[in-house]
Design a protein around this motif. Structure first.
Motif, PDB file in Angstrom:
ATOM      1  N   UNK A 107       0.811  -1.214   0.000  1.00 28.08           N
ATOM      2  CA  UNK A 107       0.000   0.000   0.000  1.00 28.08           C
ATOM      3  C   UNK A 107       0.852   1.275   0.000  1.00 28.08           C
ATOM      4  N   UNK A 108       0.303   2.329  -0.586  1.00 29.79           N
ATOM      5  CA  UNK A 108       0.898   3.660  -0.499  1.00 29.79           C
ATOM      6  C   UNK A 108       2.312   3.723  -1.038  1.00 29.79           C
ATOM      7  N   UNK A 109       3.210   4.314  -0.222  1.00 33.19           N
ATOM      8  CA  UNK A 109       4.591   4.524  -0.664  1.00 33.19           C
ATOM      9  C   UNK A 109       5.325   3.208  -0.904  1.00 33.19           C
ATOM     10  N   UNK A 110       4.803   2.112  -0.343  1.00 34.09           N
ATOM     11  CA  UNK A 110       5.457   0.807  -0.533  1.00 34.09           C
ATOM     12  C   UNK A 110       5.088   0.171  -1.871  1.00 34.09           C
ATOM     13  N   UNK A 111       4.153   0.772  -2.623  1.00 33.58           N
ATOM     14  CA  UNK A 111       3.717   0.182  -3.898  1.00 33.58           C
ATOM     15  C   UNK A 111       4.887  -0.156  -4.833  1.00 33.58           C
ATOM     16  N   UNK A 112       5.792   0.814  -5.119  1.00 35.18           N
ATOM     17  CA  UNK A 112       6.899   0.478  -6.022  1.00 35.18           C
ATOM     18  C   UNK A 112       7.804  -0.635  -5.482  1.00 35.18           C
ATOM     19  N   UNK A 113       7.938  -0.702  -4.146  1.00 37.33           N
ATOM     20  CA  UNK A 113       8.781  -1.761  -3.550  1.00 37.33           C
ATOM     21  C   UNK A 113       8.123  -3.127  -3.788  1.00 37.33           C
ATOM     22  N   UNK A 114       6.801  -3.155  -3.741  1.00 38.15           N
ATOM     23  CA  UNK A 114       6.078  -4.380  -4.083  1.00 38.15           C
ATOM     24  C   UNK A 114       6.328  -4.794  -5.522  1.00 38.15           C
ATOM     25  N   UNK A 115       6.264  -3.823  -6.439  1.00 37.54           N
ATOM     26  CA  UNK A 115       6.553  -4.121  -7.853  1.00 37.54           C
ATOM     27  C   UNK A 115       7.965  -4.684  -7.989  1.00 37.54           C
ATOM     28  N   UNK A 116       8.901  -4.064  -7.292  1.00 41.09           N
ATOM     29  CA  UNK A 116      10.308  -4.492  -7.388  1.00 41.09           C
ATOM     30  C   UNK A 116      10.490  -5.950  -6.968  1.00 41.09           C
ATOM     31  N   UNK A 117       9.935  -6.317  -5.816  1.00 38.14           N
ATOM     32  CA  UNK A 117      10.164  -7.685  -5.331  1.00 38.14           C
ATOM     33  C   UNK A 117       9.364  -8.718  -6.113  1.00 38.14           C
ATOM     34  N   UNK A 118       8.247  -8.312  -6.736  1.00 36.92           N
ATOM     35  CA  UNK A 118       7.581  -9.244  -7.661  1.00 36.92           C
ATOM     36  C   UNK A 118       8.450  -9.519  -8.886  1.00 36.92           C
ATOM     37  N   UNK A 119       9.126  -8.464  -9.367  1.00 40.56           N
ATOM     38  CA  UNK A 119      10.023  -8.663 -10.518  1.00 40.56           C
ATOM     39  C   UNK A 119      11.247  -9.486 -10.125  1.00 40.56           C
ATOM     40  N   UNK A 120      11.720  -9.308  -8.895  1.00 39.19           N
ATOM     41  CA  UNK A 120      12.854 -10.121  -8.429  1.00 39.19           C
ATOM     42  C   UNK A 120      12.465 -11.603  -8.481  1.00 39.19           C
ATOM     43  N   UNK A 121      11.275 -11.926  -7.982  1.00 38.35           N
ATOM     44  CA  UNK A 121      10.825 -13.329  -8.039  1.00 38.35           C
ATOM     45  C   UNK A 121      10.794 -13.812  -9.481  1.00 38.35           C
ATOM     46  N   UNK A 122      10.215 -12.995 -10.367  1.00 46.48           N
ATOM     47  CA  UNK A 122      10.015 -13.430 -11.754  1.00 46.48           C
ATOM     48  C   UNK A 122      11.320 -13.494 -12.549  1.00 46.48           C
ATOM     49  N   UNK A 123      12.234 -12.536 -12.290  1.00 51.59           N
ATOM     50  CA  UNK A 123      13.442 -12.424 -13.114  1.00 51.59           C
ATOM     51  C   UNK A 123      14.678 -13.069 -12.489  1.00 51.59           C
ATOM     52  N   UNK A 124      14.718 -13.205 -11.162  1.00 50.10           N
ATOM     53  CA  UNK A 124      15.921 -13.737 -10.513  1.00 50.10           C
ATOM     54  C   UNK A 124      15.681 -15.131  -9.913  1.00 50.10           C
ATOM     55  N   UNK A 125      14.544 -15.306  -9.250  1.00 57.81           N
ATOM     56  CA  UNK A 125      14.286 -16.550  -8.514  1.00 57.81           C
ATOM     57  C   UNK A 125      13.707 -17.647  -9.417  1.00 57.81           C
ATOM     58  N   UNK A 126      12.740 -17.292 -10.238  1.00 62.85           N
ATOM     59  CA  UNK A 126      11.982 -18.286 -11.010  1.00 62.85           C
ATOM     60  C   UNK A 126      12.881 -19.198 -11.861  1.00 62.85           C
ATOM     61  N   UNK A 127      13.817 -18.623 -12.567  1.00 63.08           N
ATOM     62  CA  UNK A 127      14.614 -19.429 -13.495  1.00 63.08           C
ATOM     63  C   UNK A 127      15.432 -20.517 -12.789  1.00 63.08           C
ATOM     64  N   UNK A 128      16.321 -20.183 -11.842  1.00 67.06           N
ATOM     65  CA  UNK A 128      17.044 -21.274 -11.177  1.00 67.06           C
ATOM     66  C   UNK A 128      16.122 -22.184 -10.354  1.00 67.06           C
ATOM     67  N   UNK A 129      15.102 -21.600  -9.715  1.00 68.23           N
ATOM     68  CA  UNK A 129      14.213 -22.424  -8.879  1.00 68.23           C
ATOM     69  C   UNK A 129      13.450 -23.433  -9.734  1.00 68.23           C
ATOM     70  N   UNK A 130      12.893 -22.972 -10.855  1.00 67.21           N
ATOM     71  CA  UNK A 130      12.082 -23.892 -11.664  1.00 67.21           C
ATOM     72  C   UNK A 130      12.957 -24.939 -12.343  1.00 67.21           C
ATOM     73  N   UNK A 131      14.195 -24.564 -12.680  1.00 68.80           N
ATOM     74  CA  UNK A 131      15.092 -25.567 -13.273  1.00 68.80           C
ATOM     75  C   UNK A 131      15.467 -26.630 -12.233  1.00 68.80           C
ATOM     76  N   UNK A 132      15.643 -26.235 -10.981  1.00 74.41           N
ATOM     77  CA  UNK A 132      15.925 -27.217  -9.926  1.00 74.41           C
ATOM     78  C   UNK A 132      14.693 -28.069  -9.626  1.00 74.41           C
ATOM     79  N   UNK A 133      13.509 -27.477  -9.706  1.00 81.31           N
ATOM     80  CA  UNK A 133      12.280 -28.275  -9.539  1.00 81.31           C
ATOM     81  C   UNK A 133      12.235 -29.361 -10.614  1.00 81.31           C
ATOM     82  N   UNK A 134      12.541 -28.960 -11.837  1.00 85.76           N
ATOM     83  CA  UNK A 134      12.533 -29.909 -12.961  1.00 85.76           C
ATOM     84  C   UNK A 134      13.553 -31.035 -12.747  1.00 85.76           C
TER      85      UNK A 134
END
Lengths: 213, 213
Positions: free
Chosen positions: A89-116
């Motif tokens: 909420x509020x001023x934290x909105x952009x920080x929320x966007x940032x950490x969603x992108x971190x999950x999608x761009x940094x975490x997802x690739x190695x994590x999903x490859x290890x799941x596979x």
């Protein structure tokens, strides 16, 4: 308005991301299983719902959506006042966007490859690619080092409450906790506490019951 | 309020994504070059701005943000009434979310790998990995098949006007148009028209002038 519908598979991380969101919001929905063992997602009629031949697809009246993170963002925004508030909420909105992108761009690739490699392949007796395991273990370790530092200063990744930025991690983490990659999480105390905390959420536990049906 | 600042590199696709957005919005900013040839992004003080050691970083007063797509989403939302409206409006909002995720989850991986193999490696005399070129060419072709179908029915990917969903593609497309991967775009008439249209936008042309400084 017609009921919400999710076409998906209970063992697909993307499907489980959407179910976690619907459970957090306390929204009723119909689950339509897609049999990925027969490649149902690559054939009509599923292709007419999802041109990339993947799961899940979300339907609500005239609205048809694919891409799990688009579906969760839509639900979190459209049903902001139902169930858990999943947006920063509020001023934290952009920080929320940032950490969603971190999950999608940094975490997802190695994590999903290890799941596979570590969770899916052994289930089907497919030989594991040890070089891929090593490479993605190193990549995920670096990501989790950043998470450990972040979680020293913040109970959740994006803001002081559980949001989509945390929730999007659940399906990959759930699989990895059943593999040797669990050690990557366990060895980082703040990451480990965060994992224990978010995987114990009643909405996530309820989402997982889809596998018992 | 202090001036907006972008710490980045003119040859980084993620940096150019943010500059494209600022130019579409007509916002003034200070560009602080990060010398990636000396690994400046992997050292302090840059690491204190971006824990993953990447570019760009966006700063505005107390707000410090990394992840290019988080920065563009924040700017598009916060400055909605400045310059080009880059968000899908009303009922098209979820469709905008969907096509932004398509870019991030389907297009980015094969496109950026082809940029690396076909545009960056030759610049530094690094041998090209032909198997990676072949694999990612096939993946990108499948993505562009879906785009071709979509662009038959819609002038832009997400809605009837240019939005972030289109804009996020520009930096990778710009590099690929100077390589043999150009044929993948040229051979699909609606994709080809879309590429011609979005790469000719004055804001993008202006964003690219950063390379002349």
């Amino acid at each position: 308005m017609a009921a919400m519908k999710v076409r998906g598979n209970a063992f697909s991380t993307a499907t489980m991301r959407v179910l976690a969101c619907l459970r957090e919001k306390g929204l009723e929905f119909q689950f339509v299983p897609v049999d990925m063992s027969t490649g149902e997602q690559k054939k009509e009629p599923h292709l007419s719902f999802h041109p990339f031949g993947q799961v899940p697809v979300f339907e609500h009246g005239d609205l048809k959506l694919f891409e799990s993170r688009a579906i969760t963002k839509y639900i979190a925004h459209e049903y902001a006042d139902k169930g858990t508030q999943l947006e920063c909420q509020g001023a934290a909105m952009p920080i929320g966007l940032q950490w969603m992108e971190v999950e999608a761009q940094q975490f997802e690739s190695p994590a999903s490859k290890l799941v596979w490699e570590l969770a899916v392949k052994p289930m089907y007796g497919i030989p594991v690619d040890e070089a891929a395991v090593e490479e993605n273990t190193a990549k995920l370790a670096k990501v989790l080092d950043v998470y450990e530092s972040r979680l020293v200063e913040s109970k959740y990744l994006a803001c002081d409450s559980f949001t989509l930025a945390d929730m999007h991690h659940l399906p990959n983490i759930d699989f990895l906790m059943g593999t040797k990659a669990k050690a990557l999480f366990d060895s980082r105390p703040h990451v480990s506490a965060w994992v224990a905390h978010i995987t114990a959420r009643p909405a996530w536990v309820k989402a997982l019951t889809i596998r018992n049906n």
